[in-house]
Write an enzyme that holds these catalytic residues in place. Structure first.
Site, mmCIF file in Angstrom:
data_model
loop_
_atom_site.group_PDB
_atom_site.id
_atom_site.type_symbol
_atom_site.label_atom_id
_atom_site.label_comp_id
_atom_site.label_asym_id
_atom_site.label_seq_id
_atom_site.Cartn_x
_atom_site.Cartn_y
_atom_site.Cartn_z
ATOM 1 C CB ILE A 40 -0.957 -0.026 1.223
ATOM 2 C CG1 ILE A 40 -2.187 0.817 0.984
ATOM 3 C CG2 ILE A 40 -0.228 0.350 2.506
ATOM 4 C CD1 ILE A 40 -3.289 0.607 2.005
ATOM 5 C CG ASN A 97 11.541 -5.691 7.406
ATOM 6 O OD1 ASN A 97 12.743 -5.652 7.165
ATOM 7 N ND2 ASN A 97 10.663 -4.930 6.769
ATOM 8 C CD GLN A 104 7.323 -9.361 11.733
ATOM 9 O OE1 GLN A 104 8.177 -9.752 12.528
ATOM 10 N NE2 GLN A 104 6.404 -10.152 11.235
ATOM 11 C CG HIS A 110 5.380 -9.576 5.424
ATOM 12 N ND1 HIS A 110 5.117 -9.504 6.776
ATOM 13 C CD2 HIS A 110 6.037 -8.437 5.114
ATOM 14 C CE1 HIS A 110 5.580 -8.365 7.253
ATOM 15 N NE2 HIS A 110 6.155 -7.704 6.278
ATOM 16 C CG HIS A 112 8.830 -6.219 2.006
ATOM 17 N ND1 HIS A 112 8.053 -5.070 2.053
ATOM 18 C CD2 HIS A 112 8.880 -6.679 3.282
ATOM 19 C CE1 HIS A 112 7.661 -4.857 3.304
ATOM 20 N NE2 HIS A 112 8.149 -5.819 4.066
#
Ligand code: AMP
Length: 128
Positions: A40, A97, A104, A110, A112
């Site tokens: 986002i 992270n 994080q 997750h 990136h």
């Protein structure tokens, strides 16, 4: 507590809510093991997040708790997404992270994927 020492998985975290369809995302890929969507707040021309579908806070939790199929499926999805985004030729960065020192923000494991420009230093210099 999660295996990594981070707090236990919070089912209300934003990525859990995206997985449940409670919050929209700009999806680029979905399969049985992973969901990928645009960040986002992109930090590069291409900035996509890939998350496992299971409830794992960190890489340690994922590595220890996920099935072989989940781990293989997740990393296959990371590879496919980078390829499908057209990043192989120019290159890209994968980053994850973990915890406070890792920066994080969302406590659902997750990765990136950054691409579309020279991404720069691997780790920023410490602030003065
Ligand atoms: P991290 O610091 O590794 O936990 O990164 C979390 C990332 O999630 C940040 O880059 C945020 O911009 C991104 N993010 C937070 N909320 C959303 C959302 N609703 N949709 C897409 N990306 C998000």
């Amino acid at each position: 507590m999660s295996i990594s020492g981070l707090p236990p998985y919070d089912p209300q975290n934003v990525f859990a809510r995206i997985l449940r369809g409670e919050i929209p995302c700009r999806r680029v890929h979905e399969d049985a093991f992973a969901l990928a969507f645009h960040d986002i707040n992109p930090q590069a021309p291409v900035h996509v997040l890939v998350i496992p579908k299971g409830a794992y806070v960190s890489n340690a939790d994922f590595a220890a708790g996920a099935t072989d199929a989940e781990i293989a499926g997740f990393w296959r999805a990371v590879g496919k997404v980078a390829r499908d985004l057209g990043l192989e030729a120019g290159g890209y960065r994968i980053l994850s992270n973990m915890g406070a020192d890792g920066g994080q923000e969302v406590p659902h494991f997750h990765v990136h994927i950054f691409g579309g420009r020279r991404i720069g230093r691997m780790v920023p210099r410490p602030e003065a």
